[in-house]
Structures are given as C-alpha cells and as structure tokens.
Motif scaffolding. Structure first.
Motif, PDB file in Angstrom:
ATOM      1  N   PRO A  54       3.313   5.488  -8.337  1.00 52.44           N
ATOM      2  CA  PRO A  54       2.447   6.382  -9.130  1.00 52.44           C
ATOM      3  C   PRO A  54       3.232   7.225 -10.132  1.00 52.44           C
ATOM      4  O   PRO A  54       2.836   7.352 -11.298  1.00 52.44           O
ATOM      5  N   GLU A  55       4.346   7.795  -9.693  1.00 55.19           N
ATOM      6  CA  GLU A  55       5.136   8.629 -10.593  1.00 55.19           C
ATOM      7  C   GLU A  55       5.728   7.793 -11.727  1.00 55.19           C
ATOM      8  O   GLU A  55       5.775   8.234 -12.885  1.00 55.19           O
ATOM      9  N   THR A  56       6.160   6.571 -11.407  1.00 50.66           N
ATOM     10  CA  THR A  56       6.727   5.711 -12.448  1.00 50.66           C
ATOM     11  C   THR A  56       5.672   5.303 -13.463  1.00 50.66           C
ATOM     12  O   THR A  56       5.929   5.274 -14.671  1.00 50.66           O
ATOM     13  N   ILE A  75       0.839  -1.210   0.000  1.00 50.12           N
ATOM     14  CA  ILE A  75       0.000   0.000   0.000  1.00 50.12           C
ATOM     15  C   ILE A  75       0.868   1.252   0.000  1.00 50.12           C
ATOM     16  O   ILE A  75       0.663   2.177  -0.788  1.00 50.12           O
ATOM     17  N   THR A  76       1.852   1.293   0.886  1.00 50.42           N
ATOM     18  CA  THR A  76       2.675   2.507   0.996  1.00 50.42           C
ATOM     19  C   THR A  76       3.537   2.730  -0.236  1.00 50.42           C
ATOM     20  O   THR A  76       3.963   3.852  -0.504  1.00 50.42           O
ATOM     21  N   ASP A 133      -0.093   7.466  -0.874  1.00 53.38           N
ATOM     22  CA  ASP A 133       0.280   8.343   0.231  1.00 53.38           C
ATOM     23  C   ASP A 133      -0.936   9.136   0.713  1.00 53.38           C
ATOM     24  O   ASP A 133      -0.797  10.204   1.279  1.00 53.38           O
ATOM     25  N   SER A 134      -2.106   8.590   0.476  1.00 59.58           N
ATOM     26  CA  SER A 134      -3.328   9.277   0.865  1.00 59.58           C
ATOM     27  C   SER A 134      -3.543   9.169   2.374  1.00 59.58           C
ATOM     28  O   SER A 134      -2.917   8.335   3.041  1.00 59.58           O
ATOM     29  N   LYS A 147      -6.502  -1.615  -4.618  1.00 61.96           N
ATOM     30  CA  LYS A 147      -6.041  -0.491  -5.444  1.00 61.96           C
ATOM     31  C   LYS A 147      -4.530  -0.552  -5.648  1.00 61.96           C
ATOM     32  O   LYS A 147      -4.024  -0.368  -6.762  1.00 61.96           O
ATOM     33  N   ALA A 148      -3.801  -0.831  -4.555  1.00 61.48           N
ATOM     34  CA  ALA A 148      -2.345  -0.881  -4.650  1.00 61.48           C
ATOM     35  C   ALA A 148      -1.887  -2.034  -5.540  1.00 61.48           C
ATOM     36  O   ALA A 148      -0.995  -1.872  -6.378  1.00 61.48           O
TER      37      ALA A 148
END
Length: 457
Positions: free
Chosen positions: A236-238, A90-91, A95-96, A173-174
């Motif tokens: 997410p950025e990747t 998840i982490t 980062d929500s 989701k992760a």
C-alpha cells in the motif's frame, strides 16, 4: 540301537502318515496354502511365508488404503501450499482486522494439518506392506489405520477448501493491488524521466527553471524508496508513493514544457499593459476638460462625485507603472510566479482607472442626451412598468398585492422624477439615477412573479 532305530523309524513313519492324513482332510483353499508352505516346513522351519487367498487380499486392501492415504496427503499438502501463497499475498497488502483474522485461521489450520500429517506418516512407518512375512491381521490393522489417516486428511482438506473460498474478497483485493504495483512503479519512473528530459530542453532554451529543478530533486528520495521495493516498505505504501511521484513528476514535466510559452506570454503581457498604461495616461488628461464642461452646464450634483478622477487616475497609473517595472525585473530573474502575480495587480489597477476615466465621458454623454430629450428614458421606464403590470394580471382578475404594491410605487417614483425636470436647473443625474432604480425595482418584481409561477416566459 536297533530297537531304538526301529522305534525311531516307526515313529517317523507314523508322523508322516498323520501329516498325510491331516493334509487329506484339509479344505481345498487351505490345502493349496499348505502345499505352498510345505517346502519351508520340510526344509527345517524358519520364517513362514504366505501368499494368495485371503491373506493376499488383505495385503492388497492395505496397499490400496496406503495409496489412497498418500493421495489425500499430497492433495492436502498441495492445497496448503496454495493457501499459504494466498495468505502471503493478502498480508503483503492488507493489515486490516479481516486480514489478520485470515492469518490466524491459517495458523490454526496449519496446526491441524501437521497433526493429521503426523498421524498419516506414523501409520505408514508402522507397517511394511512389502514384507514377505506380513501377517493377515497386521495387514488388516494397517488398512484400518491408513484408512483412518486418509479420512482425517480429507476432513481437514474439506475445512481448508471452505476456508480458502472465504478468502475470496480479501484475495481479490490483494491481487488487484499487486497487479497495480508494477505498472504504478514503472509509471512513476517514466514520469520522472519525462520530467527530467523536459527540464533539460527548457534549460537548453535559455530558461533556468530553478524552482522546477528543486521540485524534481525533492522526488529523488522517493525514487530511492521505490527502488527498494514493496518488500521493504509494503505494497500500500509503495503504491501510494508511486502515485505521488508520478503525479508530481507529471506536474513538473507539464510546467517545464509550458515554460517557453509562459515566458513568451509574460513578455506579451508586459508590452500590452505598458501600452495600456500609456494610453490611460493620455485619456486621464482628457478628464479635466470633461469636468469643466460638466461644471459649466450642469448642477453640482451631476459632477461632484467625479471631482477626484483626474488626480486618482494619475496616481493609479503611476502605481501600475511601478508594478510593471517590478514585473519586468521578476521576468528577467525568471521568477515566473512573481511576474504573473505582479502583472495581475497591474491589470486590476488599470481596469479601475479605465472605469473611472470612462465614467466622466459617459456621464457627460448621458447628461447631454437627457437634457436634449428626456422622453426616451421616460418611455423606457414606463414600458418596463406596463410590461410588469401585464404579467402580474395574467390569468388573474386582481393582482397579487405583493406584486401590485411595488409596481404602484414604481409609477409614483417615475412621476416624481419627471416632476424634477420642471425646475430651472434640473438635476439630470438624479433623474437618470432614479429611473434606473425604478427599472431595477420593476425587474425584481418580474423575476419574483416568474419564479413563483415556475416559468421564464
């Protein structure tokens, strides 16, 4: 010495008798236990051993409690390891606030797990259930402490299971994002490779494609970051970077593959527009004779707005030819966007010239037709008015004033236009223009009626 010896002997015999009598009076289980322990007593004392009966049952119960606590401990440890993996999953992508809350909850649970684990380990270390001299009371105390440790481990395990179930949406989701990661990165790499190959093929065909090469080179730093991995830049950025690289590389590939056809199409348009410009030059030269006939046969109102057509047409064609030369230079330099833009400008200039040159010829043709017989125009207009009047009266006893007024006005305008033809030098162009305006007004009324009635019939 003798009496001492006798006394000693009689005392010894009395002790043996008392021991025999006391053994004879013991209950049967204790008798059996005593029989087991007697050899040790007669051997001169030392640590007392006990086996069988109630004591052995206490040892067995303590051992069972120990086994149950160990099973609970290992079950909790395994669940904690699984939960830690879920939290790390998840982490890695989220980062929500809910994700941060999950991390905090796991930290609290881990502290409780450490606490009950220490309680269990302390209970195990405090009691050696395999000792020969284990007391029944010690075994009973060990069983109680180990049972308490097991219950504590199970309670925390239940709380951990409930916490894990609550992580379902976050974990789904992760995992979805992680499942997308590797394919997305691979697609980005393959897109870059395909773009590079397409660019090489384009260059081999004699096309430089410098702008495409620059766009492809700009993606190199992004590929470096992709290769550094999500561990450094985050999932997410990747993912976002991989999608961006794949999209841009795909665009470069598609344009590179289309470039030979684009070059051929540019060449065809250059030839076509150059031919069209030459044809328009010839046609523009014919406008002056048309204007001469218009001046000779019709009133000034019929041709005055066309006076500047020859001069404007010649100027516009010259401007188009200059733009064509610029487009050819851009094509030779392989500046494709510039060439495309210039060719679009040339086409717009030639279109406007074509319309102006055609207007003169069309004007003469229409004026000749109406001068010969204006009745066709009159009949067309009257038919349009009557058709609109029938529509306005459909299913009505009286027309709606909103429809009747403009139709009545159209009839009046038609009659006035017809009256202008009775003079010696009629303004046929005004007549044609007025009847066209009347028909347009009638069409507007028809559209309004149909819209209000919700039908296109």
């Amino acid at each position: 010495m003798k009496s001492h010896a006798s006394g000693h002997g009689s005392g010894t015999g009395g002790s043996a008798v008392r021991r025999f009598l006391s053994l004879a009076l013991l209950p049967l289980p204790l008798l059996a236990l005593a029989a087991v322990t007697l050899p040790a007593a007669f051997s001169g004392g030392g640590n007392r051993r006990w086996f069988g009966g109630r004591g052995e049952g206490q040892r067995a119960e303590a051992q069972a409690a120990k086994d149950a606590a160990a099973a609970a401990f290992y079950e909790l440890d395994s669940a904690q390891r699984d939960l830690r993996i879920s939290i790390e999953t998840i982490t890695a992508v989220d980062d929500s606030p809910p994700a941060r809350g999950a991390v905090s909850g796991f930290t609290d649970l881990s502290a409780r797990i450490d606490e009950v684990s220490h309680q269990y380990i302390a209970a195990v270390d405090a009691h050696d259930l395999d000792r020969d001299d284990l007391e029944a009371s010690t075994a009973s105390r060990a069983r109680a402490e180990l049972t308490q440790a097991r219950d504590a481990l199970n309670k925390v395990k239940d709380d951990l299971d409930r916490f894990t179930q609550g992580l379902g949406p976050l974990l789904d989701k992760a995992e979805t994002q992680l499942a997308r990661l590797a394919p997305a990165v691979e697609r980005a790499r393959q897109s870059l490779l395909a773009a590079s190959n397409a660019l090489d093929a384009t260059r081999a065909a004699g096309l430089r494609a410098d702008d495409l090469a620059a766009r492809l080179a700009a993606l190199a730093p992004e590929l470096t970051r992709l290769n550094q991995g999500a561990g450094r830049h985050g999932v997410p950025e990747t993912l976002q970077r991989a999608e961006h690289v794949a999209r841009d590389a795909e665009a470069v590939r598609a344009e590179a593959e289309r470039l030979p056809e684009r070059a051929a199409e540019t060449d065809r348009r250059l030839v076509s527009l150059r031919t069209r410009a030459q044809a328009l030059t010839t046609r523009a030269e014919q406008v002056e004779p048309i204007l001469s006939e218009l001046r000779r046969r019709f009133t000034i109102a019929c041709w005055q707005d066309l006076q500047q057509v020859p001069e404007q047409a010649a100027a516009t064609v010259r401007q188009a030819e200059a733009k064509l030369a610029e487009a050819q230079a851009a094509r030779d330099a392989q500046r494709w966007p510039d060439a495309t833009s210039l060719l679009s400008t040339v086409r717009a200039l030639l279109n406007s010239t074509d319309e102006a040159v055609s207007a003169a010829g069309n004007r003469l043709q229409r004026l000749n037709a109406v001068a010969k017989d204006p009745q066709d125009e009159i009949d067309r207009t009257r038919f349009a008015i009557r058709d609109a009047q029938r529509l306005a009266m459909a299913d009505r006893h009286t027309p709606d004033p909103r429809h009747a007024r403009p139709l009545d006005e159209s009839v009046r305008r038609l009659e006035l236009a017809i009256a202008t033809l009775e003079g010696r030098h009629p303004d046929y162009w005004h007549f044609l223009s007025e009847l066209e305006a009347v028909r347009q007004a009638v069409a507007t009324v028809v559209s309004r009626i149909r819209e209000e009635r919700g039908t296109t019939a």
